[in-house]
Design an enzyme around this catalytic site. Structure first.
Site, PDB file in Angstrom:
ATOM      1  N   CYS A   1       0.832  -1.192   0.000  1.00 35.50           N
ATOM      2  CA  CYS A   1       0.000   0.000   0.000  1.00 35.50           C
ATOM      3  C   CYS A   1       0.864   1.238   0.000  1.00 35.50           C
ATOM      4  CB  CYS A   1      -0.919   0.002   1.218  1.00 35.50           C
ATOM      5  SG  CYS A   1      -1.966   1.455   1.312  1.00 35.50           S
ATOM      6  N   GLY A   2       0.631   2.144  -0.927  1.00 36.51           N
ATOM      7  CA  GLY A   2       1.472   3.323  -1.013  1.00 36.51           C
ATOM      8  C   GLY A   2       0.792   4.616  -0.657  1.00 36.51           C
TER       9      GLY A   2
END
Length: 286
Positions: free
Chosen positions: A125-126
Site C-alpha cells: 500500500c502506497g
C-alpha cells in the site's frame, strides 16, 4: 518514548525469524501428502522519529536499519542519510511488533511535525494515511544524466537475480529489489514481503554504503510490477533505469517520462519492453 507507551526491549541480541514452519497438506502425485513448509514472516513495524510515532508498516523482519534509512529518505523525512543520528530496533510485546526508534536532525523533525502526515501502511500500500487528494504527489525529482547502459548488462543482472533471492527461494513470498553496476553485476539486493519495502531497504543500504562518496552509476531491478510509488522512490534515489519483471501502470510511465527515468517492463532473457527514455539503453550494433 513516553511512559504510557507499551513496554519494549532492545532486540540487538535476539534473532528475528524470517520464516515460520507450518504443517500443510499438498495435493498432487501420488495424492494427498502431509508436509512441512516455510512461510514468510510479516510483522508490524512502527517507525518513531525523535520519540514521536509516524508510521506502522508490515515488513519482513530483516535489514530493518536499511528499511529505516530508505523509508526516511523516500518519504522525505530526511534528505540525506547523515541526518539520521541513531537507529534502535526494539521489540514490543503488547501489542506484538517491532519499533524502529530513530534520532534525526532537529530541522528534519521540525519539518516532519509541520507535515502532519500520519501513515498507517499495509503490505503493497502506497497511499494509506493520506488525508486528501491534495496530498498526492504531483511530480517526481529529476534524475541525473549518465552514460548509456548496455542491454547485455541488463540481461546479465537478470540472470543473477533469482539465485540471490535466498528468502524467496525458501518461502516463495518475497519481492526483491537489486542494484547492479554498469557491467551487470548485482552489488546489493534486499527482499521483503512488500515491494515498496524491498526498495526502501535497498535504497537505505545504498545510501549508507555510499554516504561518504558518490555512488557508482548503475540500475535497479525489481521482481514486481512498476507502480508510480516505486518510480518516485527511484527518482528520490537518483536511479535512472528501472528494470521490472512485470508491467508498469500508466501513471508510473507518466512519472518516469517526466523524471527522466528509463522504465523497462516484462524483463526476461528472451526480451523486454522499453517504455520510456529508450536512449538510456545501449542496444547491440547501435
Amino acid at each position: 518514548m513516553s511512559q504510557d507507551q507499551p513496554v519494549t526491549e532492545d532486540v540487538d541480541s535476539l534473532p528475528l525469524s524470517l520464516a515460520v514452519t507450518v504443517q500443510r497438506v499438498r495435493y498432487g502425485e501420488p495424492g494427498m501428502q502431509a508436509v512441512t513448509d516455510q512461510v514468510a514472516q510479516e510483522v508490524p513495524v512502527a517507525l518513531v522519529f525523535n520519540g514521536i510515532s509516524h508510521a506502522v508498516m508490515m515488513v519482513s523482519p530483516a535489514d530493518l536499519e536499511d528499511f529505516a534509512r530508505g523509508f526516511s529518505l523516500s518519504e522525505g523525512v530526511v534528505s540525506q542519510v547523515r541526518q539520521i543520528y541513531d537507529i534502535r530496533i526494539l521489540q514490543q510485546h503488547q501489542p506484538a511488533g517491532l519499533v524502529l526508534e530513530m534520532q534525526i536532525a532537529a530541522e528534519c523533525f521540525d519539518q516532519l511535525k509541520r507535515q502532519k502526515r500520519q501513515l498507517a501502511g499495509r503490505t503493497g500500500c502506497g497511499l494509506c494515511g493520506i488525508a486528501s487528494l491534495d496530498a498526492l504527489p504531483q511530480s517526481c525529482a529529476q534524475v541525473s544524466a549518465g552514460p548509456s547502459i548496455p542491454l547485455a548488462a541488463i540481461q546479465a543482472a537478470l540472470r543473477q537475480m533469482p539465485a540471490l533471492q535466498l528468502q524467496n527461494a525458501v518461502t516463495g513470498a518475497l519481492h526483491a529489489a537489486a542494484y547492479a553496476n554498469l557491467d551487470g553485476q548485482i552489488t546489493v539486493l534486499r527482499e521483503d514481503v512488500g515491494r515498496h519495502n524491498a526498495l526502501d531497504k535497498l535504497t537505505g543500504a545504498l545510501a549508507q554504503q555510499w554516504r561518504h562518496a558518490q555512488r557508482p552509476d548503475g540500475f535497479l531491478l525489481l521482481s514486481s510490477r512498476a507502480s508510480y510509488e516505486l518510480v518516485q522512490k527511484a527518482a528520490v534515489a537518483n536511479i535512472r533505469l528501472m528494470v521490472c519483471l512485470s508491467a508498469p501502470t500508466a501513471l508510473a510511465l507518466q512519472m518516469a517520462q517526466e523524471a527522466g527515468i528509463c522504465l523497462i517492463g516484462f524483463a526476461r532473457q528472451s526480451g523486454l519492453v522499453i517504455y520510456t527514455h529508450p536512449e538510456t539503453v545501449l542496444l547491440p550494433d547501435a
